[in-house]
Design a protein around this motif. Structure first.
Motif, short mmCIF file in Angstrom:
data_model
loop_
_atom_site.label_atom_id
_atom_site.label_comp_id
_atom_site.label_asym_id
_atom_site.label_seq_id
_atom_site.Cartn_x
_atom_site.Cartn_y
_atom_site.Cartn_z
N ALA A 1 50.84 20.27 12.76
CA ALA A 1 50.29 20.07 15.01
C ALA A 1 50.00 18.23 15.42
O ALA A 1 50.44 17.82 16.42
CB ALA A 1 48.57 19.76 14.33
N THR A 2 50.08 17.27 15.14
CA THR A 2 50.00 15.63 15.18
C THR A 2 52.24 15.07 15.24
O THR A 2 51.84 14.10 15.55
CB THR A 2 49.50 15.17 14.33
OG1 THR A 2 49.86 14.72 13.21
CG2 THR A 2 47.68 15.45 14.63
N SER A 3 52.99 15.40 14.61
CA SER A 3 53.89 15.69 15.08
C SER A 3 54.63 15.47 15.57
O SER A 3 54.13 16.32 16.87
CB SER A 3 54.94 16.05 13.75
OG SER A 3 55.29 17.24 13.62
N ARG A 4 55.65 14.85 15.79
CA ARG A 4 57.06 15.67 17.43
C ARG A 4 57.73 16.04 17.81
O ARG A 4 58.05 16.44 18.27
CB ARG A 4 58.23 14.46 16.82
CG ARG A 4 58.69 13.72 16.27
CD ARG A 4 59.88 12.78 16.12
NE ARG A 4 61.31 12.97 17.16
CZ ARG A 4 62.05 12.35 17.28
NH1 ARG A 4 62.41 11.16 16.08
NH2 ARG A 4 62.94 12.22 17.94
N TYR A 5 57.75 17.44 15.77
CA TYR A 5 57.75 18.57 16.04
C TYR A 5 56.72 19.62 15.94
O TYR A 5 57.01 20.75 15.41
CB TYR A 5 59.10 18.81 15.06
CG TYR A 5 60.02 17.52 14.87
CD1 TYR A 5 61.56 17.73 16.17
CD2 TYR A 5 59.80 16.43 13.42
CE1 TYR A 5 62.41 16.97 15.13
CE2 TYR A 5 60.78 15.50 13.96
CZ TYR A 5 62.11 16.06 14.35
OH TYR A 5 62.58 14.48 13.99
N PHE A 6 56.11 19.28 17.12
CA PHE A 6 54.94 20.40 17.24
C PHE A 6 55.39 21.43 18.25
O PHE A 6 54.74 22.67 17.18
CB PHE A 6 53.58 19.80 18.00
CG PHE A 6 54.44 19.98 19.21
CD1 PHE A 6 53.61 20.31 20.02
CD2 PHE A 6 54.97 18.70 19.80
CE1 PHE A 6 54.58 20.22 21.50
CE2 PHE A 6 54.93 18.09 21.47
CZ PHE A 6 54.61 18.91 21.73
N TYR A 7 56.13 21.55 18.17
CA TYR A 7 56.68 22.71 18.92
C TYR A 7 57.45 23.54 17.79
O TYR A 7 57.72 25.03 18.49
CB TYR A 7 57.14 22.65 20.01
CG TYR A 7 58.81 21.42 19.80
CD1 TYR A 7 60.18 22.11 19.47
CD2 TYR A 7 58.51 20.25 19.78
CE1 TYR A 7 61.03 21.19 18.48
CE2 TYR A 7 59.66 19.69 19.24
CZ TYR A 7 60.62 20.04 18.57
OH TYR A 7 62.24 19.34 18.28
N VAL A 8 58.11 23.38 16.94
CA VAL A 8 58.53 23.93 15.62
C VAL A 8 57.12 25.68 15.07
O VAL A 8 56.36 25.02 15.08
CB VAL A 8 59.30 23.21 15.01
CG1 VAL A 8 59.47 23.97 13.61
CG2 VAL A 8 59.78 22.60 15.18
N ILE A 9 58.23 26.42 15.02
CA ILE A 9 57.54 26.95 14.57
C ILE A 9 57.34 27.12 12.96
O ILE A 9 58.26 27.09 12.24
CB ILE A 9 57.89 29.05 14.50
CG1 ILE A 9 58.72 28.91 16.43
CG2 ILE A 9 56.79 30.12 13.97
CD1 ILE A 9 59.09 30.57 16.91
N HIS A 10 56.12 26.95 12.54
CA HIS A 10 55.94 26.51 10.37
C HIS A 10 56.57 27.68 10.22
O HIS A 10 56.29 29.00 10.65
CB HIS A 10 54.02 25.89 10.59
CG HIS A 10 54.06 25.05 9.28
ND1 HIS A 10 54.74 26.12 8.04
CD2 HIS A 10 53.58 24.40 9.14
CE1 HIS A 10 54.13 25.29 7.08
NE2 HIS A 10 54.45 23.82 7.65
N PRO A 11 56.44 27.60 9.24
CA PRO A 11 57.07 28.77 8.06
C PRO A 11 56.05 29.56 7.45
O PRO A 11 56.22 30.54 6.95
CB PRO A 11 58.77 28.51 7.34
CG PRO A 11 57.60 26.96 6.77
CD PRO A 11 57.26 26.72 8.38
N LEU A 12 55.05 28.82 6.88
CA LEU A 12 53.63 29.57 6.84
C LEU A 12 53.09 30.01 8.09
O LEU A 12 51.49 29.99 7.48
CB LEU A 12 53.44 29.13 5.83
CG LEU A 12 53.84 28.69 4.84
CD1 LEU A 12 53.10 27.43 3.64
CD2 LEU A 12 54.43 29.15 4.34
#
Length: 567
Positions: free
Chosen positions: A72-83
């Motif tokens: 949530a706090t990373s620069r890749y927050f827009y990526v869909i998490h696999p879980l």
């Protein structure tokens, strides 16, 4: 019954204020509805703590929440998490659309209704899925690490399935339309042959994704809380049906392409009285499917196959059917833990444990706790750790201890500041203990000279009235009151399955002796933590004042203060 006893008897019901564990920035009270909707959408993209894979990838809830916050706090927050919940939806959609393409889409050569659904419904969904796969994280199979970096995700998808996914859709049809618009003719002389070629390419490209389709089917069933036995049965049935379905299509399509509807008398299609113009398409498909199933599992059928091309197909079907039967047997042994040595030892010990609990007539709740403890302790593997460690050299043993406790070392301040040799000696001197939920680790008034460091898990700190003061998690220590007093001043209860490293007070002080600054720092920090606990206890005592007496005194219902008005 005391509050501590009730806590031990029932499931842990936390009385502390609920914290936001999403890792997302908090919204102001006057946030717009758009901001609230966007926040809810982001929650769908981050890790779902209730995902069935969390148990195998993370040892406790703290690790789950840490991964959630990392995303949530990373620069890749827009990526869909696999879980994430959204990825579960994507996997279910993938299974439905690709299964339709493999099963129904291949029948479009003579069933026009399927073709309409394929082009106007399934095709747009599949194109959307292909685009979204460039933004879905994945789990590295070798390291078991979750990858959410966009560049790695894109490169991996381009190197693996992107080309096959593109060709499994109707992309060639679009290129064909462009070619015709530019040149005014078909790529091949025969329009019918070109469509047949495109059908074969779509079939081959779709079949590349069979394993992915079955994995997503298994994940979808797991997300629906389908039990393991039923899940395995359904996945095997789906796999078997897809294989015999593909061979059934080959048994029809190869004669269809070679003879163009004019079957030789020796063809099985002629023997079955099949006429493409008049025979019901489902009758044709069922005949081909039955023939495929019979040869796949080595059962004779009524047709006398003498045509060379049909014989070659049936030999291929029979050969792959035998290999598949062996694979099925080996996979069943692997899934149920019989193939591997450590897995079989684990299963054997689990069986002995179940027999022991049955013989002792233990209550079901205690049995469940023992099984959960055993599973956490050995992680579905069984080995004699002491024998392995004793065979290692001192250097390897130290490195092993450092690696095993790396997460603890990263979170405990004094361990981060010590040399590796000293840290390895401290870790080697510690003993590891695992506690099940609701186990009392320390009780108020107990005399102990040991300090506990939490490796994984969560414990609750209770005062003498059984009031919950706070939670301690990975890297925190407790039992530190032994530095200033003989008796424990709080009760410590495991909230979840918790692994701790324990070391004697005098032993720890001896290790820290050559580093007086660190020793003084540790004692000073411990006193500050105990002081903070006293503040929490004082606050909890104020909150437990009898509300009825306060109401009678009029201390709670007081006159409303006047609002200040700006003129």
């Amino acid at each position: 019954m005391s509050r501590v006893s009730r806590l031990l008897k029932n499931n842990h019901a936390c009385t502390l204020p609920e914290k936001d564990t999403t890792g997302l920035p908090k919204l102001p009270p006057n946030a717009t509805w758009g901001s609230k909707v966007f926040r809810h959408i982001r929650k769908l993209f981050i890790l779902n703590p209730n995902h069935f894979k969390c148990k195998s990838l993370f040892r406790n809830k703290s690790a789950v929440m840490e991964e959630r916050k990392r995303h949530a706090t990373s620069r890749y927050f827009y990526v869909i998490h696999p879980l994430s919940r959204f990825n579960m939806f994507l996997e279910a959609t993938f299974f439905i659309t690709w299964a339709y393409a493999i099963v129904c889409g291949m029948l479009t050569i003579w069933l026009g209704g399927f073709l309409i659904i394929q082009i106007y419904v399934i095709f747009p969904i599949r194109v959307l899925l292909i685009l979204l796969f460039f933004n879905v994280g994945y789990i590295d199979k070798k390291t078991k690490q979750i990858v959410i970096e966009s560049r790695k995700i894109i490169v991996k998808y381009l190197k693996t399935y992107f080309v096959f996914d593109i060709f499994s859709c109707y992309v060639l049809d679009i290129f064909t339309d462009i070619w015709i618009a530019v040149t005014g003719k078909f790529p091949l002389e025969s329009q019918e042959i070109w469509h047949e070629v495109m059908l074969i390419i779509r079939m081959a490209a779709s079949c590349v994704r069979i394993n992915t389709l079955l994995n997503f089917f298994n994940n979808t069933l797991s997300g629906l809380n389908c039990n393991k036995t039923m899940r395995i049965l359904l996945v095997y049935l789906m796999r078997t049906y897809i294989y015999v379905h593909i061979f059934a299509l080959l048994l029809f399509l190869i004669p269809f392409f070679l003879h163009s509807k004019n079957w030789p008398p020796s063809s099985w299609l002629h023997q079955a009285n099949i006429n493409v113009e008049s025979t019901d398409p489902f009758v044709i498909y069922l005949e081909a499917l039955i023939l495929s199933i019979c040869y796949f599992f080595g059962v004779a059928y009524k047709y006398d196959i003498t045509l060379l091309n049909e014989q070659m197909v049936l030999v291929l079907v029979s050969f792959i059917g035998r290999l598949y039967t062996l694979y099925l047997l080996a996979d069943v042994l692997r899934v149920f833990g019989i193939a591997g040595v450590s897995e079989s030892m684990y299963e054997r010990n689990m069986y002995v444990l179940n027999q022991y609990m049955t013989d002792k007539d233990l209550p079901s709740k205690l049995q469940a706790r023992m099984l959960k403890y055993f599973e956490f302790k050995f992680q579905r593997r069984y080995f004699k750790e002491k024998e392995i460690i004793n065979t290692l050299s001192d250097t390897l043993r130290t490195e092993l201890f450092l690696f095993s406790a790396r997460k603890l070392i990263q979170k405990v301040d004094i361990l981060k500041r010590l040399p590796n040799a000293t840290v390895g000696a401290i870790i080697a001197s510690m003993k590891s203990e695992t506690y099940s939920p609701r186990d009392v680790i320390l009780k108020l008034g107990w005399e102990t000279n040991e300090i506990y460091f939490i490796s994984t898990g969560t414990v609750a700190v209770l005062n003498k009235h059984g009031v919950e003061l706070c939670h301690l998690e990975d890297g925190d220590e407790f039992g530190i009151s032994c530095l200033v007093a003989r008796e424990q001043i709080h009760t410590i209860v495991a909230v979840e399955t918790t692994e701790v490293f324990i070391i004697g007070k005098n032993q720890l002080i001896e290790f820290l002796g050559p580093y007086p600054d660190l020793l003084n720092r540790f004692i000073r920090t411990a006193k500050q933590k105990l002081s903070s606990m006293k503040d929490l206890e004082a606050a909890a005592s104020r909150e437990t004042v009898d509300l009825l007496s306060e109401l009678q005194r009029g201390n709670i219902l007081e006159t409303r203060s006047k609002k200040m008005v700006a003129y």
